[in-house]
Design a protein around this motif. Structure first.
Motif, mmCIF file in Angstrom:
data_model
loop_
_atom_site.group_PDB
_atom_site.id
_atom_site.type_symbol
_atom_site.label_atom_id
_atom_site.label_comp_id
_atom_site.label_asym_id
_atom_site.label_seq_id
_atom_site.Cartn_x
_atom_site.Cartn_y
_atom_site.Cartn_z
ATOM 1 N N GLU A 11 0.735 -1.033 0.113
ATOM 2 C CA GLU A 11 -0.070 -0.006 0.094
ATOM 3 C C GLU A 11 0.773 1.144 0.094
ATOM 4 O O GLU A 11 0.493 2.254 -0.625
ATOM 5 C CB GLU A 11 -0.828 0.015 1.140
ATOM 6 C CG GLU A 11 -1.904 1.253 1.420
ATOM 7 C CD GLU A 11 -2.734 1.209 2.377
ATOM 8 O OE1 GLU A 11 -3.318 2.277 2.466
ATOM 9 O OE2 GLU A 11 -2.520 0.249 3.372
ATOM 10 N N GLU A 12 1.933 1.402 0.733
ATOM 11 C CA GLU A 12 2.892 2.491 0.812
ATOM 12 C C GLU A 12 3.411 2.737 -0.532
ATOM 13 O O GLU A 12 3.722 3.926 -0.917
ATOM 14 C CB GLU A 12 3.842 2.217 1.856
ATOM 15 C CG GLU A 12 3.502 2.292 3.426
ATOM 16 C CD GLU A 12 4.583 1.859 4.384
ATOM 17 O OE1 GLU A 12 5.647 1.655 3.740
ATOM 18 O OE2 GLU A 12 4.295 1.811 5.516
ATOM 19 N N ASP A 13 3.598 1.892 -1.196
ATOM 20 C CA ASP A 13 4.434 1.910 -2.441
ATOM 21 C C ASP A 13 3.757 2.389 -3.412
ATOM 22 O O ASP A 13 3.811 3.135 -4.236
ATOM 23 C CB ASP A 13 5.209 0.546 -2.806
ATOM 24 C CG ASP A 13 6.492 0.371 -2.041
ATOM 25 O OD1 ASP A 13 6.867 1.070 -1.435
ATOM 26 O OD2 ASP A 13 6.756 -0.922 -1.944
ATOM 27 N N ILE A 14 2.195 1.672 -3.435
ATOM 28 C CA ILE A 14 1.294 2.269 -4.422
ATOM 29 C C ILE A 14 0.936 3.647 -4.238
ATOM 30 O O ILE A 14 0.823 4.570 -5.126
ATOM 31 C CB ILE A 14 0.002 1.249 -4.465
ATOM 32 C CG1 ILE A 14 0.523 -0.097 -4.869
ATOM 33 C CG2 ILE A 14 -1.155 1.969 -5.339
ATOM 34 C CD1 ILE A 14 -0.747 -1.000 -4.400
ATOM 35 N N GLN A 15 1.026 3.982 -2.775
ATOM 36 C CA GLN A 15 0.516 5.456 -2.647
ATOM 37 C C GLN A 15 1.929 6.396 -3.047
ATOM 38 O O GLN A 15 1.399 7.591 -3.552
ATOM 39 C CB GLN A 15 0.417 5.512 -1.146
ATOM 40 C CG GLN A 15 -0.088 7.125 -0.821
ATOM 41 C CD GLN A 15 -1.537 7.201 -1.173
ATOM 42 O OE1 GLN A 15 -2.569 6.698 -0.745
ATOM 43 N NE2 GLN A 15 -1.572 8.373 -2.001
ATOM 44 N N ALA A 16 2.789 6.064 -3.100
ATOM 45 C CA ALA A 16 4.124 6.729 -3.492
ATOM 46 C C ALA A 16 3.895 6.962 -4.784
ATOM 47 O O ALA A 16 4.258 8.131 -5.498
ATOM 48 C CB ALA A 16 5.418 5.902 -3.136
ATOM 49 N N MET A 17 3.592 5.913 -5.741
ATOM 50 C CA MET A 17 3.553 6.141 -7.046
ATOM 51 C C MET A 17 2.564 7.016 -7.463
ATOM 52 O O MET A 17 2.541 7.997 -8.545
ATOM 53 C CB MET A 17 3.457 4.653 -7.726
ATOM 54 C CG MET A 17 4.734 3.955 -7.736
ATOM 55 S SD MET A 17 4.824 2.386 -8.520
ATOM 56 C CE MET A 17 4.540 1.160 -7.021
ATOM 57 N N VAL A 18 1.326 6.870 -7.086
ATOM 58 C CA VAL A 18 0.321 7.722 -7.270
ATOM 59 C C VAL A 18 0.316 8.999 -6.835
ATOM 60 O O VAL A 18 -0.088 9.835 -7.468
ATOM 61 C CB VAL A 18 -1.094 7.103 -6.189
ATOM 62 C CG1 VAL A 18 -2.365 8.056 -6.190
ATOM 63 C CG2 VAL A 18 -1.661 5.618 -6.541
ATOM 64 N N GLY A 19 1.330 9.220 -5.876
ATOM 65 C CA GLY A 19 1.433 10.323 -5.478
ATOM 66 C C GLY A 19 2.390 11.531 -6.519
ATOM 67 O O GLY A 19 2.523 12.660 -6.552
ATOM 68 N N PHE A 20 2.891 10.540 -7.717
ATOM 69 C CA PHE A 20 3.595 11.540 -8.551
ATOM 70 C C PHE A 20 2.523 12.260 -9.669
ATOM 71 O O PHE A 20 3.289 12.736 -10.684
ATOM 72 C CB PHE A 20 4.592 10.378 -9.412
ATOM 73 C CG PHE A 20 5.768 9.875 -8.557
ATOM 74 C CD1 PHE A 20 6.471 11.130 -7.899
ATOM 75 C CD2 PHE A 20 5.954 8.958 -8.320
ATOM 76 C CE1 PHE A 20 7.481 10.972 -7.112
ATOM 77 C CE2 PHE A 20 6.828 8.519 -7.352
ATOM 78 C CZ PHE A 20 7.664 9.474 -6.766
ATOM 79 N N GLY A 21 1.232 12.338 -9.411
ATOM 80 C CA GLY A 21 0.366 12.776 -10.261
ATOM 81 C C GLY A 21 0.079 12.137 -11.588
ATOM 82 O O GLY A 21 -0.981 11.525 -11.680
#
Length: 419
Positions: A11-21
């Motif tokens: 979940e943390e890694d997916i959230q990080a990637m989503v955070g790049f817009g």
């Protein structure tokens, strides 16, 4: 190792990637906060952090290719495409590889829109996060063969990253034990209204072969249904059933979904065993969509559509598969078969070189069966075995190598007739 996979880290890694817009292949490459450039640097840093934790056990690098302008309508100008690669080198068979990857890039409704928000949470941050989590788990152990973790880019524009990765494997003469493409491993609520978290799909097939390639042996003893990719799919299914609770494999004997494609295809095109691992029920409202709400329906690939426990289970399937292949012996080579007009069937093969080889398993199944049904073990040193009173006309056959711990290679189908 499967129990060590954690949904929270995925979940943390997916959230990080989503955070790049957006991670669109044509998006910003200079920003540290937005675009595909920031995303690939983040992924490389994650692999480097994992490598630091295991004493530098991963070789982390970019694979770069440049797509010329006009190569496709989806590449309007000269565009660099980067894969992020981490190699965990094997101790005994360093040039034998098993590879797990997903694609880092994302998109919205208009394939050329490189600026709108494109979270790509399930398609395919989930697959990339699975590869990162697999690296965290498997890097704590040593394996006889090499394991590769990769995040491709250029998938949505035309499989450019994976095509380059497959070309590198050919150029460097990799012995490819298997390619696991994880593309969308987090959705459990389908467009058909079904909610299901206890099955997953494995797609397998190479491109239809040239009919002129057909030999007498393949015509009579199986052909594509028993090619390397199909054997890898069966292997994945067995690992899922053995090591992952409450998860049943569904083998789909197609290269990919109808009229669609993925990053396993360039590898399959080059003769490597390659499969696509993915969810059973897709939600098309969340794939390749602008973020919006219409008629009460929410569109867009947001993180709310990802079930992290399900992504954990599918990552566990990959971990079990790669660990078993990388720990075990290489496939037998030059498997031959004979037994026409005979009550018994004989198979032969070249001996496998492996430190703790225990022996071989000779498999057979009914011609209409999709999975192997029977097997007989023979000890190391044996390179020819006869199955008494098993008539060759009624069954398909194969051979796998086995080590002392019970790890098996994928099954090898006969490719020639015994003289």
């Amino acid at each position: 190792m499967v129990d060590s996979v954690e949904a929270d880290r995925i979940e943390e890694d997916i959230q990080a990637m989503v955070g790049f817009g957006t991670r669109h292949t044509l998006s910003d490459t200079t920003s540290d906060e937005r675009g595909v450039g920031a995303a690939r640097r983040w992924l490389k840093a994650e692999f480097e952090r994992i490598s630091a934790d295991c004493g530098g056990c991963l070789e982390v690098k970019y694979q770069k290719t440049v797509v010329p302008a006009g190569e496709t309508e989806r590449i309007p100008s000269r565009t660099p495409v980067y894969n992020v690669v981490a190699i965990q080198r094997g101790t005994e068979h360093p040039n034998r590889y098993v590879l797990m990857g997903g694609h880092l890039d994302s998109r919205v409704s208009n394939i050329m829109d490189s600026t709108s928000r494109a979270p790509g949470a399930n398609d395919d941050a989930s697959g990339v996060a699975g590869a990162v989590e697999a690296a965290r788990v498997l890097s704590k152990r040593d394996f006889a063969s090499s394991i590769v973790y990769v995040g491709y880019t250029g998938e949505e524009q035309g499989l450019f990253g994976s095509t380059h990765a497959a070309e590198v494997a050919v150029e460097e003469d990799w012995t490819m034990a298997g390619v696991l493409n994880n593309d969308m491993i987090g959705n459990i609520r389908g467009i058909d209204g079904v909610v299901e978290n206890n099955t997953f799909r494995v797609f397998s097939q190479r491109r239809p072969p040239d009919l002129h390639e057909e030999t007498w042996a393949t015509r009579y003893f199986g052909g594509e249904n028993d090619g390397p990719s199909r054997q890898l799919a069966r292997y994945v299914a067995t690992q899922a059933e053995t090591y992952v609770s409450h998860l049943d494999p569904i083998l789909i004997y197609r290269l990919d979904r109808f009229g669609r494609g993925g990053d396993q295809m360039p590898f399959a095109d080059r003769g490597f065993p390659a499969v696509r691992v993915m969810e059973t029920h897709e939600n098309y409202n969340r794939q390749h969509q602008d973020l919006r709400t219409e008629n009460g329906i929410e569109y867009g690939d947001t993180i709310e559509g990802v079930n992290f426990g399900y992504a954990e289970k599918l990552t566990g399937v990959n971990v079990a598969t790669m660990a078993s292949i990388a720990a075990g012996p290489p496939r037998p080579d030059s498997v031959k078969i004979g037994g026409a007009v005979s009550p018994s069937t004989t198979l032969s093969w070249k001996p496998v070189e492996h430190e703790d080889l225990s022996g071989y398993k000779v498999y057979w199944r009914r011609t209409a069966a999709s999975r192997w049904q029977h097997s007989e073990f023979v000890p190391a040193g044996t390179t020819r075995h006869t199955l008494e009173n098993v008539v060759i006309d009624n069954w398909f056959f194969g051979v796998a190598a086995v080590d002392e711990a019970g790890h098996e290679s994928p099954v090898v189908f006969p490719s020639a007739l015994l003289e």
